[in-house]
Write an enzyme that holds these catalytic residues in place. Structure first.
Site, short mmCIF file in Angstrom:
data_model
loop_
_atom_site.label_atom_id
_atom_site.label_comp_id
_atom_site.label_asym_id
_atom_site.label_seq_id
_atom_site.Cartn_x
_atom_site.Cartn_y
_atom_site.Cartn_z
N ASN A 160 0.83 -1.20 0.00
CA ASN A 160 0.00 0.00 0.00
C ASN A 160 0.87 1.25 0.00
O ASN A 160 1.95 1.28 0.57
CB ASN A 160 -1.00 0.00 1.16
CG ASN A 160 -0.38 -0.05 2.53
OD1 ASN A 160 0.58 -0.78 2.77
ND2 ASN A 160 -0.94 0.71 3.45
N ASN B 131 -1.05 8.58 0.75
CA ASN B 131 -0.75 9.96 0.38
C ASN B 131 -1.56 10.87 1.29
O ASN B 131 -2.70 10.55 1.63
CB ASN B 131 -1.12 10.18 -1.09
CG ASN B 131 -0.61 11.47 -1.63
OD1 ASN B 131 -1.15 12.53 -1.32
ND2 ASN B 131 0.43 11.39 -2.44
N GLU C 283 -3.04 -4.54 -3.11
CA GLU C 283 -3.57 -5.45 -4.11
C GLU C 283 -3.59 -4.81 -5.49
O GLU C 283 -3.18 -5.41 -6.49
CB GLU C 283 -5.00 -5.88 -3.75
CG GLU C 283 -5.11 -6.60 -2.42
CD GLU C 283 -5.42 -5.66 -1.26
OE1 GLU C 283 -4.75 -4.63 -1.11
OE2 GLU C 283 -6.34 -5.98 -0.48
N CYS D 89 -10.53 -2.91 -4.48
CA CYS D 89 -9.59 -3.98 -4.82
C CYS D 89 -10.33 -5.23 -5.28
O CYS D 89 -9.91 -5.90 -6.23
CB CYS D 89 -8.68 -4.29 -3.63
SG CYS D 89 -7.46 -3.01 -3.34
#
Length: 161
Positions: free
Chosen positions: A64, A67, A77, A116
């Protein structure tokens, strides 16, 4: 007007421990843990790693990437899936394993988010992608298909109608 009650049953295999997993899944779990180390999670401090095995045996890792400008980050993923498709567009994805590291620095389980899951479904349209998820209790659940996680998907047929 009649109403019918229907049910949807999801079957999966539960492994009691890492050692109980078949060797090929142990390798993907190990690669997921390696991927966790490259996670960028300064805000949540929740790191996720994913490892994908392609039909040719290649393994792609993803972690992952957060931000400060949510939701500009990306889940492990999708990082792995998008990279795999970019580098190997003609090789089908066979398996995916997803694990996380919690704030106490312990490896734990995590279930893919809806976005995902949708992306996994998109990449599994012509083949079955098996998925392995670790539970918070340290067991491993092996699903025969990512479709088990999203039984009623939005797909190309919805766009064509």
């Amino acid at each position: 007007m009649s109403v019918k009650t229907k049910s949807h049953i999801i079957e999966y295999k539960e492994f009691e421990s890492f050692e109980a997993l078949p060797e090929e899944w142990q390798k993907l779990v190990d690669k997921s843990i390696v991927a966790i180390k490259s996670a960028h999670a300064p805000y949540s401090d929740f790191k996720v790693g994913a490892a994908i095995q392609l039909e040719d045996g290649s393994i792609i890792e993803g972690s992952n990437q957060e931000n400060a400008a949510y939701p500009s980050g990306l889940c492990a993923e999708r990082v792995a899936l998008f990279y795999a498709h970019h580098k190997f567009p003609d090789i089908h994805i066979k398996k995916i394993a997803v694990l996380a590291e919690n704030r106490q620095r312990k490896i734990t389980g995590v279930s893919p988010c809806g976005a995902c899951r949708q992306v996994m479904v998109e990449f599994s349209k012509e083949n079955t992608i098996e998925i392995l998820l670790r539970t918070k209790e340290g067991k491993y659940n092996l699903f025969n298909s990512v479709m088990d996680l999203v039984p009623f998907t939005f797909n190309k047929k919805n766009l064509d109608e």
